[in-house]
Design an enzyme around this catalytic site. Structure first.
Site, PDB file in Angstrom:
ATOM      1  N   GLU A 114      12.699  13.198   3.225  1.00  0.00           N
ATOM      2  CA  GLU A 114      11.840  12.610   4.297  1.00  0.00           C
ATOM      3  C   GLU A 114      12.834  11.176   5.352  1.00  0.00           C
ATOM      4  O   GLU A 114      12.219  10.252   4.682  1.00  0.00           O
ATOM      5  CB  GLU A 114      10.291  11.744   3.686  1.00  0.00           C
ATOM      6  CG  GLU A 114       9.881  11.430   4.820  1.00  0.00           C
ATOM      7  CD  GLU A 114       8.395  11.223   4.310  1.00  0.00           C
ATOM      8  OE1 GLU A 114       8.230  11.205   2.957  1.00  0.00           O
ATOM      9  OE2 GLU A 114       7.214  10.888   5.836  1.00  0.00           O
ATOM     10  N   ARG A 158      -6.359   1.623   3.219  1.00  0.00           N
ATOM     11  CA  ARG A 158      -7.471   3.147   3.565  1.00  0.00           C
ATOM     12  C   ARG A 158      -8.926   2.919   3.204  1.00  0.00           C
ATOM     13  O   ARG A 158      -9.384   3.022   3.892  1.00  0.00           O
ATOM     14  CB  ARG A 158      -7.028   4.368   3.275  1.00  0.00           C
ATOM     15  CG  ARG A 158      -5.388   4.525   3.091  1.00  0.00           C
ATOM     16  CD  ARG A 158      -4.869   5.073   4.982  1.00  0.00           C
ATOM     17  NE  ARG A 158      -3.986   5.385   4.820  1.00  0.00           N
ATOM     18  CZ  ARG A 158      -2.872   4.704   5.464  1.00  0.00           C
ATOM     19  NH1 ARG A 158      -3.168   3.573   6.267  1.00  0.00           N
ATOM     20  NH2 ARG A 158      -1.615   4.699   5.553  1.00  0.00           N
ATOM     21  N   THR A 189      -0.970   0.822   0.288  1.00  0.00           N
ATOM     22  CA  THR A 189      -2.129   1.795   1.552  1.00  0.00           C
ATOM     23  C   THR A 189      -2.858   2.164   1.085  1.00  0.00           C
ATOM     24  O   THR A 189      -4.274   2.196   2.043  1.00  0.00           O
ATOM     25  CB  THR A 189      -0.555   2.400   1.516  1.00  0.00           C
ATOM     26  OG1 THR A 189       0.688   2.361   1.340  1.00  0.00           O
ATOM     27  CG2 THR A 189      -1.156   3.715   2.707  1.00  0.00           C
ATOM     28  N   LYS A 218       5.650  11.160  -5.963  1.00  0.00           N
ATOM     29  CA  LYS A 218       6.803  10.194  -5.532  1.00  0.00           C
ATOM     30  C   LYS A 218       7.771   8.909  -5.780  1.00  0.00           C
ATOM     31  O   LYS A 218       7.432   8.863  -6.661  1.00  0.00           O
ATOM     32  CB  LYS A 218       5.495   9.733  -3.945  1.00  0.00           C
ATOM     33  CG  LYS A 218       6.814   7.997  -3.353  1.00  0.00           C
ATOM     34  CD  LYS A 218       6.338   7.112  -3.292  1.00  0.00           C
ATOM     35  CE  LYS A 218       4.687   6.890  -3.036  1.00  0.00           C
ATOM     36  NZ  LYS A 218       4.604   7.136  -1.605  1.00  0.00           N
ATOM     37  N   LYS A 223       9.315  13.259  -3.760  1.00  0.00           N
ATOM     38  CA  LYS A 223       9.708  12.810  -2.308  1.00  0.00           C
ATOM     39  C   LYS A 223      10.616  11.705  -2.158  1.00  0.00           C
ATOM     40  O   LYS A 223       9.892  10.581  -3.018  1.00  0.00           O
ATOM     41  CB  LYS A 223       7.885  12.931  -1.450  1.00  0.00           C
ATOM     42  CG  LYS A 223       8.084  13.037  -0.008  1.00  0.00           C
ATOM     43  CD  LYS A 223       7.332  11.945   1.127  1.00  0.00           C
ATOM     44  CE  LYS A 223       6.946  10.704   0.205  1.00  0.00           C
ATOM     45  NZ  LYS A 223       6.251  10.254   1.283  1.00  0.00           N
ATOM     46  N   GLY A 240       0.575   8.488  11.973  1.00  0.00           N
ATOM     47  CA  GLY A 240      -0.161   8.249  12.851  1.00  0.00           C
ATOM     48  C   GLY A 240      -0.731   8.949  13.585  1.00  0.00           C
ATOM     49  O   GLY A 240      -1.146   7.817  15.096  1.00  0.00           O
ATOM     50  N   GLY A 300      -0.238  12.861   5.425  1.00  0.00           N
ATOM     51  CA  GLY A 300      -1.075  12.494   4.478  1.00  0.00           C
ATOM     52  C   GLY A 300      -2.258  11.449   5.307  1.00  0.00           C
ATOM     53  O   GLY A 300      -3.616  12.243   5.319  1.00  0.00           O
ATOM     54  N   ARG A 301      -2.245  10.619   6.263  1.00  0.00           N
ATOM     55  CA  ARG A 301      -3.168  10.356   7.616  1.00  0.00           C
ATOM     56  C   ARG A 301      -4.057  12.057   7.963  1.00  0.00           C
ATOM     57  O   ARG A 301      -5.056  11.802   8.256  1.00  0.00           O
ATOM     58  CB  ARG A 301      -2.983   9.772   8.182  1.00  0.00           C
ATOM     59  CG  ARG A 301      -2.600   7.779   7.659  1.00  0.00           C
ATOM     60  CD  ARG A 301      -1.290   7.237   8.374  1.00  0.00           C
ATOM     61  NE  ARG A 301       0.032   7.388   8.310  1.00  0.00           N
ATOM     62  CZ  ARG A 301       0.605   6.967   8.891  1.00  0.00           C
ATOM     63  NH1 ARG A 301      -0.003   6.142  10.079  1.00  0.00           N
ATOM     64  NH2 ARG A 301       2.211   7.271   9.011  1.00  0.00           N
ATOM     65  N   LYS A 353      11.530  16.704   5.548  1.00  0.00           N
ATOM     66  CA  LYS A 353      10.742  16.156   6.154  1.00  0.00           C
ATOM     67  C   LYS A 353      11.008  15.199   7.399  1.00  0.00           C
ATOM     68  O   LYS A 353      10.294  13.901   6.924  1.00  0.00           O
ATOM     69  CB  LYS A 353       9.646  15.368   5.187  1.00  0.00           C
ATOM     70  CG  LYS A 353       8.398  14.727   5.105  1.00  0.00           C
ATOM     71  CD  LYS A 353       6.814  14.552   4.040  1.00  0.00           C
ATOM     72  CE  LYS A 353       5.794  13.874   4.577  1.00  0.00           C
ATOM     73  NZ  LYS A 353       5.034  13.760   3.903  1.00  0.00           N
TER      74      LYS A 353
HETATM   75  C1  5MM Z   1       0.737   9.003   1.742  1.00  0.00           C
HETATM   76  O1  5MM Z   1       1.526   8.221   2.916  1.00  0.00           O
HETATM   77  C2  5MM Z   1       2.681   8.474   2.304  1.00  0.00           C
HETATM   78  C3  5MM Z   1       3.201   6.848   1.235  1.00  0.00           C
HETATM   79  O2  5MM Z   1       2.854   5.827   2.039  1.00  0.00           O
HETATM   80  P1  5MM Z   1       3.514   4.357   1.183  1.00  0.00           P
HETATM   81  O3  5MM Z   1       4.910   4.487  -0.078  1.00  0.00           O
HETATM   82  O4  5MM Z   1       3.664   3.733   1.996  1.00  0.00           O
HETATM   83  O5  5MM Z   1       2.263   3.933   0.598  1.00  0.00           O
HETATM   84  C4  5MM Z   1       3.421   8.524   3.242  1.00  0.00           C
HETATM   85  O6  5MM Z   1       5.164   7.761   2.658  1.00  0.00           O
HETATM   86  C5  5MM Z   1       3.731   9.735   3.525  1.00  0.00           C
HETATM   87  O7  5MM Z   1       4.155  10.669   2.731  1.00  0.00           O
HETATM   88  C6  5MM Z   1       3.955  10.572   4.557  1.00  0.00           C
HETATM   89  O8  5MM Z   1       5.145   9.187   5.635  1.00  0.00           O
HETATM   90  C7  5MM Z   1       3.450  11.013   5.668  1.00  0.00           C
HETATM   91  O9  5MM Z   1       1.921  10.991   6.254  1.00  0.00           O
HETATM   92  P2  5MM Z   1       1.653  10.263   7.319  1.00  0.00           P
HETATM   93  O10 5MM Z   1       0.035  10.195   6.378  1.00  0.00           O
HETATM   94  O11 5MM Z   1       2.807  10.116   8.284  1.00  0.00           O
HETATM   95  O12 5MM Z   1       1.341  12.021   7.633  1.00  0.00           O
END
Ligand code: 5MM
Length: 350
Positions: A183, A33, A29, A98, A137, A269, A301-302, A225
């Site tokens: 989550e 980015r 991921t 995580k 998480k 997103g 995150g994003r 979450k």
């Molecule tokens: C930051 O992105 C987290 C990890 O994603 P991958 O395991 O797919 O690499 C993701 O779990 C994130 O913590 C949550 O979805 C919240 O992020 P957003 O971008 O949805 O706020």
């Protein structure tokens, strides 16, 4: 398990005016980015980028309660040799980790996923605790059929197995004295409308709390979450900020027990500003209707990182600009967590 201590950490994670930075992008991921800002993803560039965020002292001290890390990051040191975990602690924020290992195809349910990572989780949690992690998480991913997996998606099977895994993870965390962030993410991809999102999220949350109870997870020692109740990205009718706030609060009141200390939304997103506007509207609404039983904040995150990533673009001379962009988004979301954000604050900063 010491529930009083777990509850103390959980309350600190959702302290008034603060929220969580989700910086736990897995290697795949973060590469995506970095590709978008034309930065090569190497162990050092990932470290430099995250060090920039964790050294943003105003944001970290005033607006960020905790940071979710990826396995690589929790073991990394800053350029001067200080462990990144210590930087987070020094700012007063809580390090988290995580622990899921991503998703796999769910047998018998075409197009659906189940989250993996329960094997040896107890041992891994022990090591993360020793390194300083005080919360964890695990993300379950639930798709909505229209436009993507077909009308039978999500199946009750996918909802059930993912809720079961979330509860297994949460129980193991609490046994290791780590607060679980639970989550269950209902994706906003696809053309479904807000009411379909409401129905699916309701099924997912009800099943998740049923499993948490069955597996004796102490609700006072966890954070939820969830996604917001929102129109699919490709839906022709995009619900207003007020409708998102009203429907999300209505659903959470129906599904989330008051014993849960806090709810920290994912951004999923949404644009940076939408994620902030929705959170603020929910907290305004909560305040108008008498206090909500839980704190409502962000675990983005994003929506926290898109702006600093762009401002930084991998260049050492842009670190200050990246930190300013991060601090701005963190401040906007801090205001939103108190229902005090207004759109003109964005313009003033621009
Ligand atoms: C930051 O992105 C987290 C990890 O994603 P991958 O395991 O797919 O690499 C993701 O779990 C994130 O913590 C949550 O979805 C919240 O992020 P957003 O971008 O949805 O706020």
């Amino acid at each position: 398990m010491n529930l009083a201590d777990l509850n103390k950490i959980a309350l600190a994670m959702v302290a008034s005016g603060k929220g969580i930075l989700a910086a736990d992008e897995s290697s795949g991921t973060i590469k995506k980015r970095f590709d978008a800002i034309k930065v090569e993803s190497t162990e050092q560039s990932r470290r430099d980028y995250r060090e920039m965020l964790f050294r943003s002292s105003e944001a970290m001290r005033q607006y960020i309660s905790g940071v979710i890390l990826y396995d690589e990051t929790i073991w990394q040191d800053a350029a001067d040799g200080t462990p990144l975990v210590r930087l987070i602690e020094q700012s007063g924020a809580i390090p988290g980790i995580k622990v899921d290992e991503g998703t796999q195809a769910l047998p018998g349910c075409p197009g659906e996923l189940v989250t993996a990572g329960l094997d040896k989780l107890a041992e891994r949690l022990k090591k993360y605790y020793e390194r300083g992690a005080r919360f964890a998480k695990w993300r379950a991913v639930i798709d909505i059929g229209e436009g993507t997996g077909g009308p039978g998606v999500p199946s009750m099977t996918a909802i059930h197995v993912n809720a079961h895994a979330l509860a297994r993870y949460a129980a193991l965390c609490q046994a290791a004295q780590i607060v679980p962030i639970v989550e269950p993410e209902v994706l906003m991809d696809g053309g479904h409308d807000i009411d379909r999102c409401f129905d699916v999220t309701q099924r997912v949350l009800n099943k998740t709390f049923q499993e948490l109870r069955v597996q004796r997870v102490a609700l006072e020692g966890m954070i939820l979450k969830p996604n917001m109740v929102i129109s699919g990205k490709k839906c022709a009718r995009q619900a207003s900020v007020e409708e998102v706030a009203e429907k999300t609060i209505r659903l959470l009141k129906a599904c989330v027990p008051a014993a849960v200390p806090g709810i920290a939304f994912l951004s999923g997103g949404q644009s940076d500003e939408d994620a902030t506007a929705h959170l603020s509207a929910m907290n305004r609404l909560g305040g108008l209707n008498g206090n909500l039983p839980w704190q409502l904040t962000f675990s983005y995150g994003r929506a926290l990182q898109a702006a600093p990533q762009k401002a930084w673009s991998g260049k050492a001379e842009n670190v200050a600009a990246g930190q300013r962009a991060f601090t701005h988004r963190a401040r906007m979301n801090s205001l939103a967590s108190k229902g005090e954000w207004q759109a003109d604050l964005e313009k003033k900063a621009a």
